[in-house]
Design an enzyme around this catalytic site. Sequence first.
Site, PDB file in Angstrom:
ATOM      1  N   ILE A   1       0.850  -1.195   0.000  1.00  0.00           N
ATOM      2  CA  ILE A   1       0.000   0.000   0.000  1.00  0.00           C
ATOM      3  C   ILE A   1       0.886   1.245   0.000  1.00  0.00           C
ATOM      4  O   ILE A   1       1.653   1.482   0.929  1.00  0.00           O
ATOM      5  CB  ILE A   1      -0.993  -0.020   1.189  1.00  0.00           C
ATOM      6  CG1 ILE A   1      -1.938   1.182   1.130  1.00  0.00           C
ATOM      7  CG2 ILE A   1      -0.288  -0.150   2.521  1.00  0.00           C
ATOM      8  CD1 ILE A   1      -3.122   1.075   2.073  1.00  0.00           C
ATOM      9  N   GLU A   2       0.782   2.012  -1.082  1.00  0.00           N
ATOM     10  CA  GLU A   2       1.645   3.173  -1.264  1.00  0.00           C
ATOM     11  C   GLU A   2       0.884   4.311  -1.924  1.00  0.00           C
ATOM     12  O   GLU A   2      -0.262   4.170  -2.338  1.00  0.00           O
ATOM     13  CB  GLU A   2       2.850   2.804  -2.126  1.00  0.00           C
ATOM     14  CG  GLU A   2       3.707   1.690  -1.552  1.00  0.00           C
ATOM     15  CD  GLU A   2       5.003   1.539  -2.309  1.00  0.00           C
ATOM     16  OE1 GLU A   2       5.725   2.542  -2.470  1.00  0.00           O
ATOM     17  OE2 GLU A   2       5.295   0.414  -2.756  1.00  0.00           O
ATOM     18  N   ALA A   3       1.568   5.455  -2.029  1.00  0.00           N
ATOM     19  CA  ALA A   3       1.047   6.640  -2.730  1.00  0.00           C
ATOM     20  C   ALA A   3      -0.349   6.984  -2.216  1.00  0.00           C
ATOM     21  O   ALA A   3      -0.600   6.946  -1.021  1.00  0.00           O
ATOM     22  CB  ALA A   3       1.087   6.393  -4.239  1.00  0.00           C
TER      23      ALA A   3
END
Length: 323
Positions: free
Chosen positions: A147-149
């Site tokens: 889970i990023e950005a």
Amino acid sequence: MSKVRMSLLACAAVAGTLAIGAVPALSAEAPAAAESPVAASPYLYNGWGNPPRPGEVMSATGIKDFTLAFILSDGTCNPAWDGTRPLDGSDRATVDEIRGGGGDVIPSIGGWSGNKLGEVCQDAQSLAGAYQKVIDAYGFTAIDIDIEASEFENPASQDRVLEALKIVKQNNPGLRTVVTFGTLPSGPNDTGKRMINRAAEIGADVDVWTQMPFNFGGSDMVADTISATEGLKEVLKSAFGYGDAEAYAHAGISSMNGRTDTGEIVDQAAFQKMADYAKEKGLGRFTFWSVNRDRPCDGAPDACGGIDQQPWDFTRIVAGFQS
């Protein structure tokens, strides 16, 4: 996941490239007696033009398991490899080859760029349904949510991911879940702390919280990795009421081999010290991005770590972390 490597991912996704040699037809079902692939499974990415053959890497290093990247949205609340290749397509050959060699795969869902299921799916139930499609397609026993950005930064998408993980854990007894996310040298930032505390509030039951301790711009990657992990341990203790040993068991490290995007160097000696720390503390996961880069340079930016090394030096170190 780094911006540089994910920009390369995006280009590969558009091209839809995949270079995997033919392998014998094998069942895609998970081996009945296989151990969980969570603990020691370096990332392998089929989106670049010359991915390593996993069977060759397994034979050379003793590694058993791989984290296969990346599952994204195909534009709807439907999962696809890189958002372009269907679940029943060519990537199945990679899973079959690994399982044929006695190992297993944990799929990585998300990454830095592309259409994230956690943003495209409108509620936790539909997102859980997308995750379930991935699980059912291969009989996976574990999933990694990278889970990023904006998926990480937006509380609403964070909540959808955590609630969906709770649903799939309830619907798939024995499934192990990993959440992988960025960090500071001191441990999770406020957004990361919010995510962990929210998981505790709703009972999401995440098995391993794995940080990516790189791109700090620092000079001592071992010290930064250890301090980040110690910070994560304290956050997990506070959120879940764990003791030290239990908190370490729910913590993980996902490093980047060789030269990082900000010019840091994780050489073999540094990575071995990280592995020694991870084993000493009983961490639940120790891995790196990526097997594709774990070989001497031949000029392709997606095919080496930018340092002097022999093929699969970092993979061998992860193999030593296998239970």
